[in-house]
Design a protein around this motif. Structure first.
Motif, PDB file in Angstrom:
ATOM      1  N   ALA A 295       0.850  -1.332   0.012  1.00  0.00           N
ATOM      2  CA  ALA A 295       0.120  -0.170  -0.053  1.00  0.00           C
ATOM      3  C   ALA A 295       0.918   1.273  -0.019  1.00  0.00           C
ATOM      4  O   ALA A 295       0.544   2.308  -0.640  1.00  0.00           O
ATOM      5  CB  ALA A 295      -0.876  -0.128   1.221  1.00  0.00           C
ATOM      6  N   HIS A 296       1.942   1.315   0.803  1.00  0.00           N
ATOM      7  CA  HIS A 296       2.869   2.433   0.773  1.00  0.00           C
ATOM      8  C   HIS A 296       3.672   2.666  -0.711  1.00  0.00           C
ATOM      9  O   HIS A 296       4.258   3.675  -0.749  1.00  0.00           O
ATOM     10  CB  HIS A 296       3.913   2.067   1.948  1.00  0.00           C
ATOM     11  CG  HIS A 296       3.487   2.090   3.462  1.00  0.00           C
ATOM     12  ND1 HIS A 296       4.040   1.785   4.411  1.00  0.00           N
ATOM     13  CD2 HIS A 296       2.061   2.521   3.672  1.00  0.00           C
ATOM     14  CE1 HIS A 296       3.184   1.814   5.188  1.00  0.00           C
ATOM     15  NE2 HIS A 296       1.926   2.442   5.019  1.00  0.00           N
ATOM     16  N   ARG A 297       3.419   1.859  -1.458  1.00  0.00           N
ATOM     17  CA  ARG A 297       4.002   1.722  -2.832  1.00  0.00           C
ATOM     18  C   ARG A 297       2.751   2.181  -3.906  1.00  0.00           C
ATOM     19  O   ARG A 297       3.054   1.845  -5.217  1.00  0.00           O
ATOM     20  CB  ARG A 297       4.864   0.666  -3.421  1.00  0.00           C
ATOM     21  CG  ARG A 297       5.990   0.487  -2.435  1.00  0.00           C
ATOM     22  CD  ARG A 297       7.041   1.445  -2.527  1.00  0.00           C
ATOM     23  NE  ARG A 297       7.863   1.618  -1.437  1.00  0.00           N
ATOM     24  CZ  ARG A 297       8.884   2.319  -1.388  1.00  0.00           C
ATOM     25  NH1 ARG A 297       9.021   3.434  -2.101  1.00  0.00           N
ATOM     26  NH2 ARG A 297       9.865   2.231  -0.279  1.00  0.00           N
ATOM     27  N   GLY A 298       1.693   2.236  -3.340  1.00  0.00           N
ATOM     28  CA  GLY A 298       0.394   2.620  -3.987  1.00  0.00           C
ATOM     29  C   GLY A 298      -0.299   1.205  -4.550  1.00  0.00           C
ATOM     30  O   GLY A 298      -1.302   1.694  -5.612  1.00  0.00           O
ATOM     31  N   LEU A 299      -0.053   0.381  -4.063  1.00  0.00           N
ATOM     32  CA  LEU A 299      -0.833  -0.979  -4.497  1.00  0.00           C
ATOM     33  C   LEU A 299      -1.467  -1.514  -3.312  1.00  0.00           C
ATOM     34  O   LEU A 299      -0.709  -2.256  -2.335  1.00  0.00           O
ATOM     35  CB  LEU A 299       0.339  -1.868  -5.270  1.00  0.00           C
ATOM     36  CG  LEU A 299       1.075  -1.514  -6.304  1.00  0.00           C
ATOM     37  CD1 LEU A 299       2.256  -2.295  -6.764  1.00  0.00           C
ATOM     38  CD2 LEU A 299      -0.078  -1.450  -7.761  1.00  0.00           C
ATOM     39  N   PHE A 300      -2.690  -1.481  -3.275  1.00  0.00           N
ATOM     40  CA  PHE A 300      -3.471  -1.745  -2.037  1.00  0.00           C
ATOM     41  C   PHE A 300      -4.385  -3.091  -2.245  1.00  0.00           C
ATOM     42  O   PHE A 300      -5.483  -3.054  -3.273  1.00  0.00           O
ATOM     43  CB  PHE A 300      -4.659  -0.792  -1.487  1.00  0.00           C
ATOM     44  CG  PHE A 300      -5.586  -1.070  -0.322  1.00  0.00           C
ATOM     45  CD1 PHE A 300      -4.811  -2.063   0.662  1.00  0.00           C
ATOM     46  CD2 PHE A 300      -6.827  -0.665  -0.372  1.00  0.00           C
ATOM     47  CE1 PHE A 300      -5.430  -2.189   1.779  1.00  0.00           C
ATOM     48  CE2 PHE A 300      -7.588  -1.119   0.631  1.00  0.00           C
ATOM     49  CZ  PHE A 300      -7.117  -1.827   1.787  1.00  0.00           C
ATOM     50  N   GLY A 301      -3.744  -4.065  -2.059  1.00  0.00           N
ATOM     51  CA  GLY A 301      -4.379  -5.610  -2.447  1.00  0.00           C
ATOM     52  C   GLY A 301      -5.010  -5.919  -0.997  1.00  0.00           C
ATOM     53  O   GLY A 301      -4.593  -5.781  -0.003  1.00  0.00           O
ATOM     54  N   GLN A 302      -6.021  -6.993  -1.329  1.00  0.00           N
ATOM     55  CA  GLN A 302      -6.472  -7.843  -0.146  1.00  0.00           C
ATOM     56  C   GLN A 302      -5.400  -8.523   0.263  1.00  0.00           C
ATOM     57  O   GLN A 302      -4.237  -8.937  -0.247  1.00  0.00           O
ATOM     58  CB  GLN A 302      -7.675  -8.417  -0.532  1.00  0.00           C
ATOM     59  CG  GLN A 302      -7.274  -9.767  -1.619  1.00  0.00           C
ATOM     60  CD  GLN A 302      -8.581 -10.021  -2.029  1.00  0.00           C
ATOM     61  OE1 GLN A 302      -9.020 -10.521  -3.045  1.00  0.00           O
ATOM     62  NE2 GLN A 302      -9.731 -10.414  -1.292  1.00  0.00           N
TER      63      GLN A 302
END
Length: 393
Positions: free
Chosen positions: A326-333
């Motif tokens: 998420a801190h790299r812009g990728l919010f996955g389950q």
């Protein structure tokens, strides 16, 4: 629908794909055998771009724009791990926010080709939303069967499509087999987690990875694994490319699982040829929490064939990976972030070598399981308009 075959890689049996066959008589899964290949570079949607890899006529597809998802380079992960290249295949960009749309599109095309008007699936979440969406688009009566303990937050995003949604008490793997029995009896095409065309739909993940890399192949493809249909399809996709002469080698595969439900990784570590039911499964990675995967045995066989591995990681490692992505812009389950945690573990153990490359499959959006926020120490500030200037210092 054009003539095509299903083949069992375990016993070699073959079946006519123009008939409703979902599993081999030996009990193992079936794979599509189709000699067509070709890419329509003017198209983005998988139903159009890769239609030559499938035996369907154009009118049998009901596309929703599935496929064409980003392959995102994350230099920070490569630097951290000492790898030449790390990329994330962001499947949350599909219409229903998960990779399931690829297999669902192919299954709906198959169902329509066979004359079905009713479809269904057994799901823990992602597949439920996907089949509901494509069923609505196709105007087909749709039945969604979910686990009896499925969270309320996952129910409404399925029900909104106007499907018949049933929350069923009982063992998940038994529900799987019962749905196939009832589907045959009542004329419902149940496109469950590892039926042939669901796995065949996942092949396009491989096609897109290869295309985006200039038809070179990464050293590792890391796949979060539940039933095993997705990793089967991805392996088959790279086999297709190699057979068609579009690539010159196969990657190695890392089957990524949570330690709290890791039947494939457990069997692999023990050198077993078959998976056994995982006792008392419990993990934040609900999307891959399948204690007795129907394609588990096949996955073990394929991993060994291609000098590949299965790895499991702790809850703490999964939560950290979710935050780091998420801190790299990728919010996955959470299940989508297990690959990063497993790649870290495999690199630390020396399985993945310095300077190699890897593609992580991020299978679904983090917004599909917001209860996972509780595992993170998230914070924010409140202020008045008058205080805003001070807070922005």
């Amino acid at each position: 629908m054009k003539k095509a075959l299903f083949r069992c890689k375990t016993c070699g049996a073959e079946y006519d794909a123009r008939k409703p066959v979902f599993r081999c008589s030996c009990g193992e899964p079936l794979d599509l055998v189709w000699d067509g290949s070709g890419i329509d570079h003017s198209q983005r949607c998988q139903a159009k771009r890769y239609s030559a890899f499938y035996p369907f006529e154009d009118e049998e597809w009901v596309p929703l724009g599935e496929g064409g998802t980003p392959l995102v380079e994350v230099k920070a992960f490569a630097a951290e791990l000492g790898l030449a290249d790390v990329r994330v295949k962001n499947e949350s960009a599909n219409p229903s926010w998960s990779f399931k749309d690829r297999g669902t599109a192919a299954c709906v095309a198959h169902a329509r080709a066979l004359g079905y008007s009713r479809i269904g699936t057994v799901s823990t979440g992602n597949m439920a939303a996907s089949v509901a969406a494509f069923g609505a688009a196709a105007g087909m009566e749709t039945f969604i069967l979910v686990k009896g303990d499925m969270a309320e937050e996952k129910m409404a995003p399925v029900a909104i499509y106007g499907v018949k949604l049933l929350r069923v008490q009982g063992a998940y793997d038994m529900l799987y087999s019962e749905s196939l029995r009832l589907g045959e009896e009542r004329g419902i095409y149940f496109m469950n987690s590892d039926v042939p065309f669901r796995a065949a739909g996942s092949r396009t993940i491989s096609f897109e990875i290869a295309e985006d890399l200039g038809f070179s192949v990464p050293d590792w493809v890391v796949v979060p694994t539940s039933a095993g249909g997705n990793i089967r399809g991805i392996i088959n996709g790279f086999e297709d490319l190699l057979k068609a002469g579009m690539t010159d080698r196969m990657p190695r595969f890392l089957c990524a699982q949570a330690a709290g439900c890791s039947p494939i990784a457990t069997a692999f570590a023990a050198g077993a040829g078959k998976v056994t039911r995982f006792p008392s499964p419990h993990t934040i990675a609900h999307a891959i929490e399948n204690p007795f995967p129907p394609s588990g045995n096949r996955t073990l066989s394929e991993l060994r064939k291609y000098s590949s591995v299965a790895v499991s990681v702790s809850e703490e490692e999964i939560v950290k990976a979710q935050a780091d992505m998420a801190h790299r812009g990728l919010f996955g389950q959470p299940g989508s972030c297990v690959p990063l945690a497993c790649l870290r573990k495999a690199k630390a153990e020396g399985t993945v070598a310095e300077g190699q490359s890897a593609v992580l499959i991020m299978t679904g959006s983090g917004l599909k399981y917001t209860a996972a926020f509780a595992a993170h120490r998230l914070n924010w500030l409140d202020c008045s308009l008058e205080e805003l200037g001070e807070k922005l210092k």
